[in-house]
Write a protein that holds these residues in place. Structure first.
Motif, PDB file in Angstrom:
ATOM      1  N   VAL A 413       4.935   3.087  12.619  1.00  0.00           N
ATOM      2  CA  VAL A 413       5.466   3.759  11.428  1.00  0.00           C
ATOM      3  C   VAL A 413       4.381   3.998  10.383  1.00  0.00           C
ATOM      4  O   VAL A 413       4.687   4.324   9.228  1.00  0.00           O
ATOM      5  CB  VAL A 413       6.647   2.968  10.813  1.00  0.00           C
ATOM      6  N   ALA A 414       3.113   3.843  10.772  1.00  0.00           N
ATOM      7  CA  ALA A 414       2.018   4.106   9.840  1.00  0.00           C
ATOM      8  C   ALA A 414       2.070   5.556   9.376  1.00  0.00           C
ATOM      9  O   ALA A 414       2.404   6.458  10.152  1.00  0.00           O
ATOM     10  CB  ALA A 414       0.672   3.813  10.508  1.00  0.00           C
ATOM     11  N   PHE A 415       1.735   5.787   8.106  1.00  0.00           N
ATOM     12  CA  PHE A 415       1.792   7.128   7.530  1.00  0.00           C
ATOM     13  C   PHE A 415       0.419   7.785   7.724  1.00  0.00           C
ATOM     14  O   PHE A 415      -0.541   7.499   7.009  1.00  0.00           O
ATOM     15  CB  PHE A 415       2.140   7.026   6.043  1.00  0.00           C
ATOM     16  N   ASN A 416       0.336   8.654   8.739  1.00  0.00           N
ATOM     17  CA  ASN A 416      -0.937   9.260   9.138  1.00  0.00           C
ATOM     18  C   ASN A 416      -1.098  10.633   8.501  1.00  0.00           C
ATOM     19  O   ASN A 416      -0.168  11.445   8.536  1.00  0.00           O
ATOM     20  CB  ASN A 416      -1.003   9.383  10.660  1.00  0.00           C
ATOM     21  N   LEU A 417      -2.271  10.904   7.965  1.00  0.00           N
ATOM     22  CA  LEU A 417      -2.485  12.159   7.243  1.00  0.00           C
ATOM     23  C   LEU A 417      -3.927  12.618   7.375  1.00  0.00           C
ATOM     24  O   LEU A 417      -4.834  11.829   7.648  1.00  0.00           O
ATOM     25  CB  LEU A 417      -2.127  11.980   5.768  1.00  0.00           C
ATOM     26  N   LEU A 418      -4.131  13.926   7.178  1.00  0.00           N
ATOM     27  CA  LEU A 418      -5.472  14.498   7.119  1.00  0.00           C
ATOM     28  C   LEU A 418      -5.881  14.812   5.690  1.00  0.00           C
ATOM     29  O   LEU A 418      -7.064  14.796   5.360  1.00  0.00           O
ATOM     30  CB  LEU A 418      -5.553  15.775   7.961  1.00  0.00           C
ATOM     31  N   GLY A 419      -4.912  15.135   4.844  1.00  0.00           N
ATOM     32  CA  GLY A 419      -5.213  15.474   3.456  1.00  0.00           C
ATOM     33  C   GLY A 419      -4.050  15.132   2.563  1.00  0.00           C
ATOM     34  O   GLY A 419      -2.923  14.901   3.029  1.00  0.00           O
ATOM     35  N   SER A 420      -4.310  15.099   1.273  1.00  0.00           N
ATOM     36  CA  SER A 420      -3.270  14.812   0.287  1.00  0.00           C
ATOM     37  C   SER A 420      -3.707  15.391  -1.046  1.00  0.00           C
ATOM     38  O   SER A 420      -4.782  16.016  -1.158  1.00  0.00           O
ATOM     39  CB  SER A 420      -3.043  13.305   0.158  1.00  0.00           C
ATOM     40  N   HIS A 421      -2.917  15.144  -2.079  1.00  0.00           N
ATOM     41  CA  HIS A 421      -3.250  15.617  -3.421  1.00  0.00           C
ATOM     42  C   HIS A 421      -4.472  14.891  -3.982  1.00  0.00           C
ATOM     43  O   HIS A 421      -4.984  15.283  -5.033  1.00  0.00           O
ATOM     44  CB  HIS A 421      -2.051  15.407  -4.353  1.00  0.00           C
ATOM     45  N   ASP A 422      -4.939  13.851  -3.283  1.00  0.00           N
ATOM     46  CA  ASP A 422      -6.085  13.070  -3.744  1.00  0.00           C
ATOM     47  C   ASP A 422      -7.369  13.391  -2.995  1.00  0.00           C
ATOM     48  O   ASP A 422      -8.413  12.775  -3.267  1.00  0.00           O
ATOM     49  CB  ASP A 422      -5.802  11.568  -3.584  1.00  0.00           C
TER      50      ASP A 422
END
Length: 578
Positions: A413-422
Motif C-alpha cells: 500500500v506504499a504511495f508510489n509517485l514520480l512527481g508532486s506539487h513539491d
C-alpha cells in the motif's frame, strides 16, 4: 563472514503478515552463503524432554552490492514461535539465534529468537482497496475553473501566465467535478487533493479555518457533491491534513500576536520568547523557517482535541476515504497514535498516508500510518530511467534494499509517485524526453504499492521546481501528448487486468550480461517478463531458458510472436512479455 549476518526480531525481519502467517527474513554477506534453513517450533512443545522443531528452507529474494537476502513464510500452529537459522556455506555449517553463533543446533530455546505471540491487535492491517487504487493528485487552484463566480480578485485567464507563489487562475472544486469523466476514462479510482481548507495562499498549506472549504474553491455543498459524484464512479477521495503547522492568519495565532504571553493560545505553539515577532528568522518554531506557518504544539491537550475533531469532522460529514498528513515526521508519535484510533473508529478502511521522505518504519508498525509517500522509489526510477545517473545494476540494488526495508503488506500500500506539487515535473526532469517518461511510468506501475499520477504528467506537462510544477492543467487536446496519454492508459489497464503486473506480483531480477534491466513478476501461475533498455543504444540479450522457443505476447503493443533465444531491444524502449 559472521559479521555480515543480520536479523532483528519483531521488525521488518520478522512480522505477522496476517492472523496465521509469519514472514521471516535474514541478511547475509554477498555470495558468502550457499543455503539457509529456518529451524523453528513452539516454545512450549516438548516431547521426552526434547524441544520439537521443524526445518524449512529459506528462499533467496535478492542482492545488493554487499548483501544477499533470504525469506521464508511459516504458519505457527499456536501463533507463537522460537526460531533460528541454519546457515550453510561451502566450507561450514553454523547456527544463528538470539545468543549468537553456535557450531551445533542448541537444545535450549533461550538461544533462539522469539516471537512471543501473534496478537491480532498488533497486526498491520491497511485498507484492502488501496492495493487496487490508481491515484491522481490534484492541485485544485490549477486543475480547472468550473465556477468563475468564485475567482479571487486579480484572477488571470486560464494558463495565460507562468505560475508564481501568489497568482491565481481560478481552479476550484466544480472544475474537478466537470472533469470526472476524463479521470474515469483514464482509469483513475483515487483522487488526492492538496489542501482545500480556507487559507490565504494559492497552495492552501497555511490554513486559516480547518472546518471551512476555501471560498475560492467552493463550499461544503460543492465538496459534498464532489465526494458523492466520485463515490458513484468508484473513485475514492483523500484530503490533505496540515496538522504540523497553522497559517499566519489562523485566529489563535493572531490572538498570540495581539495578546502575547497573555493569550489563552500561547501554549498552542512553540514560542521561544516574547514578544513574538513575525519576521525572519522567527522566534517560534515553524515549518522550515517560514514565519507564516507557526508549528502546532501537539502535546497541548486543547490543540490535540481541536485537530482530532477536524480529522473526524470531514469523515463524519463528507465520508472522505483518506487523509494525507503533511510534514508528518515532525509531529509527535503519540498524536498520530491517537489520530489513528479516532479516525479508524469512524471508518476502519480509511487510508492514512504520511508525508515522510526517508526510512519510515517507526510510523509503519500498525499503530500510526498505513503508508508513506515513497520518495526513495521516486528517486531511484528517475535516476535510472530518467537522468541515467545510475546504471541497471545500481538500480537493482536500490530496489532490492527498498523491497527489504519494510514488511510486504506495508509495501503493498506504499504511495508510489514520480512527481508532486513539491518536485519538478517528470518530463522536465527528463530533458523533455517522452520515451524516458514512458519507461519511468512503466517502472512505477509495475512495482508493489499504489501508484499516483501528478495532474498533467500523463499528457506531458512541463515545469521546474515549485512554483513551476504548478501550471494550469492543459485541456486542449491538440496541446496534449496523446501518445503518452494512451501509454499511461494502457499501463493502468494492465495493472487492473494482470495480477502479476501490479502490487500482487513478486518481483525477481534476472541476471544478464547486457545493459538491460530484466525482471520477472509472478502471481500464482502467471509470469510476466519485463525487459527495459534505458540506454541511448539498442541492445540484445539472451533470454532465460524458460522463456525461449515459446509464443509470447508483448502487453505494451499487443504483438504476438515466437521468442528467439536472443532478442534485441531498441534504445529507450521496453517489452512486457506474457
Amino acid at each position: 563472514m559472521k559479521a555480515t549476518i543480520y536479523h532483528r526480531p519483531k521488525s521488518e525481519d520478522a512480522y505477522a503478515y496476517d492472523k496465521s502467517t509469519m514472514h521471516i527474513r535474514l541478511r547475509t554477506g554477498k555470495n558468502h552463503v550457499r543455503k539457509v534453513n529456518l529451524i523453528y517450533g513452539d516454545p512450549y512443545d516438548w516431547t521426552k524432554n526434547q524441544w520439537v522443531t521443524s526445518k524449512k528452507e529459506m528462499t533467496p529474494t535478492g542482492s545488493d552490492a554487499q548483501h544477499d537476502f533470504w525469506f521464508v513464510e511459516v504458519t505457527p500452529p499456536y501463533r507463537r514461535l522460537r526460531y533460528g537459522f541454519e546457515i550453510i556455506t561451502k566450507t561450514e555449517t553454523i547456527y544463528y539465534g538470539e545468543s549468537g553463533f553456535l557450531d551445533t543446533p542448541s537444545k535450549d530455546t533461550s538461544d533462539y529468537f522469539c516471537f512471543p505471540f501473534m496478537n491480532p491487535a498488533d497486526l498491520f492491517s491497511p485498507p484492502e482497496w488501496v492495493k487496487d487504487t490508481v491515484w491522481y493528485q490534484i492541485f485544485p487552484e490549477r486543475f480547472a475553473n468550473g465556477d468563475p463566480s468564485r475567482n479571487p480578485e486579480g484572477t488571470l485567464p486560464w494558463g495565460s501566465a507562468a505560475p508564481t507563489p501568489t497568482n491565481h487562475f481560478g481552479g476550484d472544486l466544480q472544475g474537478i467535478i466537470d472533469h470526472l469523466d476524463y479521470l474515469q476514462e483514464l482509469g483513475i479510482n483515487g483522487i488526492y487533493l492538496t489542501p482545500i481548507f480556507e487559507a490565504s495562499s494559492n497552495h492552501k498549506y497555511d490554513t486559516i479555518d480547518y472546518l471551512k472549504v476555501d471560498p475560492h474553491f467552493g463550499d461544503k455543498t460543492t465538496f459534498k457533491r464532489l465526494v458523492d459524484e466520485c463515490h458513484k464512479r468508484g473513485i475514492r477521495i483523500m484530503l490533505d491534513a496540515v496538522f504540523n503547522h497553522a497559517g499566519f492568519y489562523f485566529p489563535p495565532f493572531q490572538d498570540v500576536l495581539k495578546n502575547q504571553q497573555h493569550s489563552k493560545y500561547s501554549d498552542w505553539f512553540h514560542l521561544r520568547d516574547f514578544p513574538v515577532r513575525a519576521e525572519e528568522p522567527p522566534n517560534y518554531d515553524t515549518f522550515a523557517f517560514t514565519p507564516f506557518m507557526p508549528k502546532f504544539n501537539t502535546e497541548n491537550e486543547e490543540v490535540r482535541e481541536y485537530l482530532l475533531n477536524v480529522a473526524t469532522y470531514w469523515i463524519k460529514e463528507f465520508d472522505i476515504d483518506g487523509w494525507r498528513l503533511d510534514v508528518a515526521n515532525e509531529v509527535d508519535h503519540a498524536f498520530w497514535r491517537e489520530f489513528r484510533k479516532r479516525v479508524k473508529a469512524l471508518k476502519p478502511d480509511l487510508y492514512i498516508l504520511g508525508e515522510v521522505w526517508h526510512n519510515s518504519l517507526p510510523w509503519l508498525a500498525g499503530d500510526q500510518f498505513d503508508a508513506v509517500m515513497n520518495y526513495p522509489l521516486t528517486n531511484a526510477i528517475i535516476d535510472f530511467a530518467g537522468k541515467q545517473k545510475i546504471g541497471q545494476q545500481r538500480f537493482e540494488h536500490v530496489i532490492t534494499q527498498l523491497t527489504h526495508m519494510y514488511p510486504i503488506h506495508v509495501q503493498q500500500v506504499a504511495f508510489n509517485l514520480l512527481g508532486s506539487h513539491d518536485t519538478p515535473r517528470i518530463l522536465t526532469q527528463t530533458d523533455n524526453d517522452v520515451a524516458r517518461v514512458k519507461l519511468q511510468f512503466l517502472l512505477l506501475f509495475s512495482q508493489r504499492g499504489t501508484p499516483c499520477i501528478y495532474y498533467g504528467d500523463e499528457i506531458g506537462m512541463t515545469g521546474g521546481q515549485d512554483p513551476g510544477c504548478r501550471k494550469c492543467m492543459v485541456w486542449e487536446e491538440e496541446e496534449q501528448n496523446q501518445e503518452l496519454l494512451s501509454f499511461v492508459k494502457r499501463l493502468i489497464q494492465l495493472r487492473k487486468q494482470e495480477k502479476a503486473f501490479g502490487t500482487e506480483g513478486d518481483l525477481t531480477f534476472v541476471e544478464n550480461d547486457s545493459s538491460l534491466l530484466i525482471y520477472q513478476k509472478t502471481y500464482e501461475n502467471q509470469q510476466l517478463l519485463f525487459v527495459i533498455n534505458s540506454t541511448d543504444q539498442p541492445d540484445s540479450v539472451q533470454l532465460p531458458v524458460s522463456w525461449t522457443n515459446r509464443n509470447a505476447n508483448d502487453l505494451l503493443t499487443g504483438e504476438t510472436f515466437s521468442l528467439a533465444t536472443e532478442i534485441v531491444i531498441p534504445a529507450k524502449s521496453a517489452m512486457v512479455l506474457k
